[in-house]
Design a protein around this motif. Sequence first.
Motif, short mmCIF file in Angstrom:
data_model
loop_
_atom_site.label_atom_id
_atom_site.label_comp_id
_atom_site.label_asym_id
_atom_site.label_seq_id
_atom_site.Cartn_x
_atom_site.Cartn_y
_atom_site.Cartn_z
N ILE A 135 56.46 58.39 60.85
CA ILE A 135 56.68 59.02 59.54
C ILE A 135 56.66 57.96 58.44
O ILE A 135 56.03 58.15 57.39
N ASP A 136 57.34 56.83 58.66
CA ASP A 136 57.36 55.77 57.66
C ASP A 136 55.95 55.26 57.38
O ASP A 136 55.59 55.02 56.22
N GLN A 137 55.16 55.08 58.43
CA GLN A 137 53.81 54.57 58.25
C GLN A 137 52.94 55.56 57.49
O GLN A 137 52.18 55.17 56.59
N ALA A 138 53.06 56.84 57.83
CA ALA A 138 52.28 57.85 57.12
C ALA A 138 52.67 57.91 55.64
O ALA A 138 51.80 58.02 54.76
N PHE A 139 53.97 57.83 55.37
CA PHE A 139 54.41 57.91 53.98
C PHE A 139 53.97 56.68 53.20
O PHE A 139 53.52 56.80 52.04
N ALA A 140 54.08 55.50 53.80
CA ALA A 140 53.66 54.28 53.11
C ALA A 140 52.18 54.32 52.76
O ALA A 140 51.78 53.96 51.64
N ASN A 141 51.36 54.76 53.69
CA ASN A 141 49.93 54.82 53.43
C ASN A 141 49.59 55.93 52.43
O ASN A 141 48.63 55.81 51.65
N TYR A 142 50.37 57.01 52.45
CA TYR A 142 50.17 58.07 51.46
C TYR A 142 50.45 57.55 50.06
O TYR A 142 49.67 57.78 49.12
N ILE A 143 51.57 56.84 49.88
CA ILE A 143 51.90 56.29 48.57
C ILE A 143 50.85 55.28 48.13
O ILE A 143 50.44 55.24 46.96
N ALA A 144 50.39 54.43 49.05
CA ALA A 144 49.37 53.42 48.70
C ALA A 144 48.10 54.09 48.20
O ALA A 144 47.45 53.59 47.28
N HIS A 145 47.76 55.23 48.81
CA HIS A 145 46.55 55.95 48.37
C HIS A 145 46.80 56.74 47.10
O HIS A 145 46.01 56.69 46.16
N GLN A 146 47.92 57.48 47.04
CA GLN A 146 48.19 58.34 45.90
C GLN A 146 48.43 57.54 44.62
O GLN A 146 48.02 57.94 43.54
N GLN A 147 49.10 56.40 44.73
CA GLN A 147 49.37 55.54 43.58
C GLN A 147 48.30 54.49 43.35
O GLN A 147 48.37 53.72 42.39
N ASP A 148 47.30 54.44 44.25
CA ASP A 148 46.19 53.50 44.11
C ASP A 148 46.69 52.07 43.92
O ASP A 148 46.46 51.43 42.89
N LEU A 149 47.42 51.57 44.93
CA LEU A 149 48.01 50.24 44.82
C LEU A 149 46.97 49.15 44.64
O LEU A 149 47.25 48.12 44.03
N ASN A 150 45.77 49.37 45.17
CA ASN A 150 44.72 48.37 44.97
C ASN A 150 44.43 48.17 43.48
O ASN A 150 44.28 47.04 43.01
N ALA A 151 44.34 49.29 42.74
CA ALA A 151 44.07 49.18 41.31
C ALA A 151 45.24 48.53 40.58
O ALA A 151 45.06 47.73 39.66
N LEU A 152 46.47 48.85 41.00
CA LEU A 152 47.65 48.25 40.36
C LEU A 152 47.67 46.74 40.56
O LEU A 152 47.88 45.97 39.61
N PHE A 153 47.44 46.28 41.79
CA PHE A 153 47.49 44.85 42.05
C PHE A 153 46.29 44.14 41.41
O PHE A 153 46.39 42.97 41.04
N THR A 154 45.17 44.83 41.27
CA THR A 154 44.03 44.24 40.57
C THR A 154 44.38 43.95 39.12
O THR A 154 44.15 42.85 38.61
N GLU A 155 44.95 44.95 38.45
CA GLU A 155 45.36 44.76 37.05
C GLU A 155 46.42 43.67 36.93
O GLU A 155 46.37 42.83 36.01
N ALA A 156 47.38 43.66 37.85
CA ALA A 156 48.44 42.65 37.79
C ALA A 156 47.88 41.25 38.03
O ALA A 156 48.33 40.28 37.38
N LEU A 157 46.92 41.10 38.92
CA LEU A 157 46.34 39.78 39.18
C LEU A 157 45.58 39.26 37.97
O LEU A 157 45.61 38.05 37.68
#
Length: 468
Positions: A135-157
């Motif tokens: 459940i933790d793994q599914a939720f973590a990956n869901y948040i990473a996709h729904q919040q688009d963490l790649n785009a967030l870290f790109t902007e932060a970098l």
Amino acid sequence: MASILNTTVTSSGHHGGEGFPSQTENQMDGSQEDPKSLARDVADFHRKGLDRRRFHDLTAEKYMIHIDGEGDNQWADLYNGERIQIPHNLSGVPRAQNNLLRPIVDNMVAYHSTMPFRFVVETRPDRQSRESGAIDQAFANYIAHQQDLNALFTEALYMAAAYGHCPIHAFWRDDVHYDAYQPVHAEGMQGPMRGTIDCFVGDPFDTVYATGSTRGSVERMSYGRVVGAEGVRQAFPDIPNIEGSTKLNSSSRFQRTVRKWMQAGNSIHGTAAQMSGLDGEELIALVYREIAPGVDLRYPYGRLTIVALNGSASTDPADASGRGSSSGFGNAITLHDGPLPGGTFSAVQVYGSNRFDDVLGKPFVADLDEDQVQLNQLETLVNEFVRRSVRAPLVTAGVIGDDSAAYMDDGEIEIDPNSSFLPQYLELPYRHIPLLENKISRLETGLFRKGGWQAASRGESRSGDAAA
């Protein structure tokens, strides 16, 4: 506290709200502390922190516009704390810009953010741990996709490359009208809690750490946000006369920075700055102060205070709507004061590079920028030589009114008319050009080497290693 703005989902998947904590935790009315005094303390803490960092932030501004390179931006510099343009010392040739900072920063950011974030949860071998971990793994990956963490870290970098670090904030949003992911449970026997995690990139130029902070130890921090005034009024209906400002040209940190540097004359050959918009959307500046758990005995789990700068859309007095003064923000009003949600700071820091224990970090381009400036100056010297060689003066055995003359930009130099001399164009000395070209080549190689560009192709690392 629910509002239309708070439940709007942007194109990136992030919620468009201000991320205010639940007002059931707002203890401002029951507190013995004067709200006006509290607002002044929070605003003064933030203002003094920004004043203390003025020279640091000016340098980061220079790095930001050098990376962008629009117009003559890479000829902008600082002198005794003032924004200037590097003076012309050549005759008429356009200044050259061979912008290598941008591709080098692009390469660094792409290396760290191109691959999608995927999380794997390691658990103990028993059945309960495996099921909980799934459940933790599914939720973590869901948040990473729904919040688009790649785009967030790109902007932060990108911000960290110029500033040294950049915060990424995460708020729990319980005001949404749908269940973002049902397996999320509240503590105790309350059952599923409706809500979601909302992530956004902060502004390092508007983030302040207490003077006792180091990279591994922060007890107090504050950060500013520019948000819509109407959303704030909806979230805090009991606080009267909340007013923003329509004078801010743009809430973009880059736009606000490049406009400041226009006074140095960097827009002659083009600029990315917006030139109007001083009567646009009503925005308001908020200052959030967070205190870590265990620091304030009245708030053992930490403390969050939110202050609005009434009538202002910026914490920077240099902006058109910034109303800061030497005596502090006199227009500060307290919106919220209560426990720190989750008992932890809302932000994590993304660093461009290390500067020992400095909480601000070191800009990724700090060691590259001087080479970039030298490269532009040398390229301009070569262009000047080419220009003068193309329009070389003609040496003649004639009689002219002066020792030299020019016709249609062609120079003419007089010599003794009685000498047996064939007219010819003056050839400028060329022996220094190979030296300039060699220096340019060394600078370009050094820039790419320092920036970690294709280290594997140089035999210095293997594919897959950091900065390879």
